[in-house]
Design a protein around this motif. Structure first.
Motif, PDB file in Angstrom:
ATOM      1  N   UNK A 180      44.416  37.073  34.790  1.00 29.76           N
ATOM      2  CA  UNK A 180      45.596  36.301  35.184  1.00 29.76           C
ATOM      3  C   UNK A 180      45.746  36.292  36.697  1.00 29.76           C
ATOM      4  N   UNK A 181      45.552  37.453  37.279  1.00 27.54           N
ATOM      5  CA  UNK A 181      45.699  37.599  38.720  1.00 27.54           C
ATOM      6  C   UNK A 181      44.659  36.762  39.467  1.00 27.54           C
TER       7      UNK A 181
ATOM      8  N   UNK B  86      53.559  40.670  30.992  1.00 26.94           N
ATOM      9  CA  UNK B  86      53.039  40.398  32.335  1.00 26.94           C
ATOM     10  C   UNK B  86      54.162  39.994  33.282  1.00 26.94           C
TER      11      UNK B  86
ATOM     12  N   UNK C 149      36.285  31.649  28.872  1.00 26.37           N
ATOM     13  CA  UNK C 149      37.191  32.471  29.670  1.00 26.37           C
ATOM     14  C   UNK C 149      37.409  33.828  29.022  1.00 26.37           C
TER      15      UNK C 149
ATOM     16  N   UNK D 270      43.218  34.064  38.432  1.00 31.18           N
ATOM     17  CA  UNK D 270      43.619  32.658  38.327  1.00 31.18           C
ATOM     18  C   UNK D 270      44.656  32.306  39.386  1.00 31.18           C
TER      19      UNK D 270
ATOM     20  N   UNK E 292      45.432  29.499  28.513  1.00 35.94           N
ATOM     21  CA  UNK E 292      44.219  30.095  27.943  1.00 35.94           C
ATOM     22  C   UNK E 292      44.525  30.792  26.643  1.00 35.94           C
TER      23      UNK E 292
ATOM     24  N   UNK F  82      43.052  41.667  31.098  1.00 34.88           N
ATOM     25  CA  UNK F  82      43.943  40.519  30.975  1.00 34.88           C
ATOM     26  C   UNK F  82      44.739  40.327  32.260  1.00 34.88           C
ATOM     27  N   UNK F  83      45.236  41.434  32.774  1.00 35.56           N
ATOM     28  CA  UNK F  83      45.990  41.369  34.038  1.00 35.56           C
ATOM     29  C   UNK F  83      45.108  40.839  35.172  1.00 35.56           C
TER      30      UNK F  83
ATOM     31  N   UNK G 292      52.160  32.907  43.669  1.00 34.52           N
ATOM     32  CA  UNK G 292      50.808  33.184  43.204  1.00 34.52           C
ATOM     33  C   UNK G 292      50.831  33.677  41.762  1.00 34.52           C
TER      34      UNK G 292
ATOM     35  N   UNK H  20      36.681  37.572  30.405  1.00 33.33           N
ATOM     36  CA  UNK H  20      37.693  38.619  30.344  1.00 33.33           C
ATOM     37  C   UNK H  20      37.122  39.868  29.672  1.00 33.33           C
TER      38      UNK H  20
ATOM     39  N   UNK I  64      49.200  32.063  38.240  1.00 32.63           N
ATOM     40  CA  UNK I  64      48.331  32.813  37.345  1.00 32.63           C
ATOM     41  C   UNK I  64      48.883  32.885  35.934  1.00 32.63           C
ATOM     42  N   UNK I  65      50.169  33.125  35.839  1.00 32.55           N
ATOM     43  CA  UNK I  65      50.795  33.260  34.524  1.00 32.55           C
ATOM     44  C   UNK I  65      50.703  31.956  33.722  1.00 32.55           C
TER      45      UNK I  65
ATOM     46  N   UNK J 238      46.820  43.904  44.134  1.00 32.20           N
ATOM     47  CA  UNK J 238      46.375  43.841  42.741  1.00 32.20           C
ATOM     48  C   UNK J 238      45.579  45.075  42.347  1.00 32.20           C
TER      49      UNK J 238
ATOM     50  N   UNK K 295      48.602  29.448  34.150  1.00 30.37           N
ATOM     51  CA  UNK K 295      47.205  29.148  33.813  1.00 30.37           C
ATOM     52  C   UNK K 295      46.753  30.030  32.664  1.00 30.37           C
ATOM     53  N   UNK K 296      47.103  31.307  32.752  1.00 35.70           N
ATOM     54  CA  UNK K 296      46.691  32.222  31.693  1.00 35.70           C
ATOM     55  C   UNK K 296      47.361  31.866  30.369  1.00 35.70           C
TER      56      UNK K 296
ATOM     57  N   UNK L 145      44.018  45.544  28.402  1.00 34.25           N
ATOM     58  CA  UNK L 145      45.219  45.049  29.048  1.00 34.25           C
ATOM     59  C   UNK L 145      44.977  44.832  30.543  1.00 34.25           C
TER      60      UNK L 145
END
Lengths: 195, 195
Positions: free
Chosen positions: A162-163, B184, A127, A165, B173, A158-159, B162, A131, B166-167, A188, B169-170, A155
């Motif tokens: 996460x988004x 975030x 993962x 996911x 990780x 990373x955003x 949503x 990224x 994501x948060x 997004x 799950x991330x 950064x």
DNA sequence: GCTAGATTTGAACGATCGTTCAAGACATAA
DNA sequence: TTATGTCTTGAACGATCGTTCAAATCTAGC
């Protein structure tokens, strides 16, 4: 590539599909034997046990994702447009194309526990590889003037990770409404674009 | 509540913990028997089979989540602050408090296939219940002047749901870096607040 | 054609899966 | 105390799990 190497890869591709669709625990070696059309002895000689095979599947999946991302970027007019198309395909087409609509690596991280610490670590590692790929594309977008000079690509990657996911998980929840998903994706990238 | 009803609930709580931590497939009835300190016959007489028990666990989990949300809102100074604290607890504390850091309903949707269509449908239904709860809290925030009059609380709730997926799950990780997660979350609520 | 080595086969292993059910333990009313 | 109905027990069932391995089959060099 030799014929034997080719069939080896085909076999892994089949296993990847199964693992992706059903997860690690719900996929039995007999399922895999049937999909590969191989007998247990051959599979164990070629790939080792179930865990080793799953690890190969994780890597095959990741390599495929990386190739998809590069293809999207190459096909689109710009790095950022390619990135967005990649996300759209993953989220919207996900329910049909992908076995479950979810990222196999996220599914793995969600399913497995410390009982399979090595597989968990491998999924985490892969993962972060993806990224990093996001970050590289974002960097190219910055160089192309699609992002401001002050953008922090690490950064933003990373955003985006996460988004993505969240979007894919939510897409699996949400029965109807591709438009809703598209709107969320637009939001997004609006946020990414503003940075 | 009668003593028998109490022990019934305790048993479900134990099963919920197990299912949440290990997932549906990796949790065996023998694991549950041990955790409940009950013999198979009693469990089957009280709850039915594994699927029925899992369904009860999903509902127990959801009821608990709803209660947590209400408690966060009640404890905080405002609806929006309560909502944010709820998210922070779920994401940051997740790795320690919650069995895996992930929402049990999302884990279920991620793990199960159409082979268990009823459980999948139940998890989806319960996720929409939680989303509705988010919308109610956001509506209260709007009434309290924390959101603009033009805010679409249903849409914001969807966004928050949503985002939370994501948060979490991330977070699973990301080995280190609670600060990254906090950042975030701050971003998420900044966006909600601006709307 | 023959042999030696590599590969494939599929039956079988022990373990564990979800589930059942006859038998025992227990509670309650007469 | 005894009879009756309810709940609990734990051994056992058939199925399936991941895995093994001796035997059969194939391949390559002489």
């Amino acid at each position: 590539m030799s014929a034997i190497k080719q069939s080896h890869q085909d076999a892994i591709r089949k296993a990847t599909e199964l693992f992706w669709a059903k997860g690690f625990h719900a996929t039995s070696m007999r399922n895999i034997q049937q999909a590969m059309d191989m007998r247990p002895g051959s599979i164990y000689a070629s790939f080792g046990g179930k865990e080793a095979l799953f690890k190969e599947a994780l890597n095959a999946y990741t390599a495929n994702s990386q190739a998809s991302l590069q293809a999207s970027v190459a096909a689109a007019g710009s790095p950022l447009a390619g990135l967005k198309q990649f996300v759209i395909d993953a989220v919207i087409g996900g329910a049909e194309n992908a076995p479950s609509g979810l990222c196999m690596l996220v599914k793995t991280i969600s399913e497995l526990t410390d009982e399979h610490a090595d597989l968990l670590a491998e999924a985490r590692r892969l993962l972060s590889v993806l990224e990093d790929d996001f970050a590289v594309v974002l960097q190219r977008a910055k160089e192309a003037g699609e992002l401001s000079e002050s953008s922090d690509c690490t950064r933003l990657a990373r955003y985006l990770q996460m988004q993505l996911m969240g979007l894919r998980a939510y897409a699996r929840t949400n029965a109807g409404g591709d438009e809703q998903l598209r709107a969320l994706i637009d939001d997004t990238f609006a946020i990414i674009g503003k940075s």
